[in-house]
Design an enzyme around this catalytic site. Structure first.
Site, PDB file in Angstrom:
ATOM      1  CE1 TYR A 151     -45.544 -63.678 -13.815  1.00  0.00           C
ATOM      2  CE2 TYR A 151     -46.110 -65.849 -14.046  1.00  0.00           C
ATOM      3  CZ  TYR A 151     -45.139 -64.727 -14.193  1.00  0.00           C
ATOM      4  OH  TYR A 151     -44.177 -64.968 -15.034  1.00  0.00           O
ATOM      5  CB  SER A 209     -45.628 -67.803 -17.578  1.00  0.00           C
ATOM      6  OG  SER A 209     -45.138 -68.536 -16.605  1.00  0.00           O
TER       7      SER A 209
END
Length: 257
Positions: free
Chosen positions: A152, A139
């Site tokens: 995350y 990401s």
């Protein structure tokens, strides 16, 4: 691009980015194994539809990737794994002092530990078959941080590091390992967030998307699941044979800042 004779296992692939990647790999001729933690008729039908549409073998295998033994069993049940796309993920947002321990554990397990477990089984298969491609979905948050996303961000940074280690360990094999780092991608989950954002900020759809959701994405456009799938397919090509241990950002310029 011809991936006939190759088998791709894509985790978390009954919707969103995973489904987009599996579909693009099937278009290129790869047999595909879809996966999620559910066991529904529609999961198996989804695989059947991909197989019929693109003339490949497509299966669905249930595995709860929060459990290491099930992550490993997914690859074993697939029987063959030439292309591994670790995509499964979840999200939770909270300040560190308020972040639930069980959420931290689940996010790390599903997004980081599961990639370790699947690769540990897949790499020997790839060596035996004399070819392999590992593609881990990281990401922009694997390269940059944001507040309230401790688990995350930690998991995605970990995925980037794990990818680099795997690339070094397989550098003299015909195996590559890379991470794709998207910014915001238009998925059903993101689409569902737009009306709430419009209501919360009293904005029309376009303004809510550009000024709130895509605030940090300079292009002010979402990437698409097809684009992520196309990049994954490219990484399986001969042209990408010397691309390993790196990250490919698909973030509209986010990490250029």
């Amino acid at each position: 691009m011809d991936l006939k004779g190759k088998t791709a296992v894509v985790t978390g692939s009954n919707s969103g980015i995973g489904l987009g990647v599996a579909t693009e790999l099937a278009k290129a001729g790869a047999d595909v194994v879809l996966n999620s933690f559910t066991e529904r008729d529609e999961d198996h039908k989804l695989a059947e539809d991909i197989g019929r549409t693109h003339g490949v073998t497509a299966r669905y295998i249930k595995a709860d990737l929060s459990k290491g033994d099930e992550a490993r069993a997914l690859i074993e049940k697939a029987g063959r794994c030439d292309i591994l796309m670790n995509n499964a993920g979840i999200q939770h947002v909270a300040a560190i002092e308020e972040f639930p321990t069980e959420k931290w554990d689940a996010i790390i397990a599903i997004m980081l530990s599961s990639a370790f477990h699947t690769m540990a089984v897949a790499v020997p298969m790839m060596r035996q078959n004399g070819w392999g491609r590992i593609i881990n979905l990281a990401s922009a948050h694997g390269l940059r941080a944001s507040p309230y996303k401790s688990a995350y961000v930690a998991a995605k940074h970990g995925v980037v590091g794990l990818t680099k280690v795997t690339a070094l360990e397989t550098a003299q094999d015909p195996i590559t390992a890379n991470a794709i780092c998207p910014g915001y991608v238009m998925t059903p989950l993101v689409e569902d967030q737009i009306p709430d954002t419009m209501q919360k900020y009293d904005m029309d759809r376009e303004t809510a998307i550009k000024e709130v959701i895509l605030e940090r994405q300079p292009s002010k456009e979402f990437a698409t699941t097809e684009q992520i799938g196309g990049i994954a397919t490219f990484l399986c090509s001969d042209a990408a044979a010397q691309i390993t241990g790196t990250t490919i950002s698909v973030d509209g310029g986010w990490t250029a800042r």
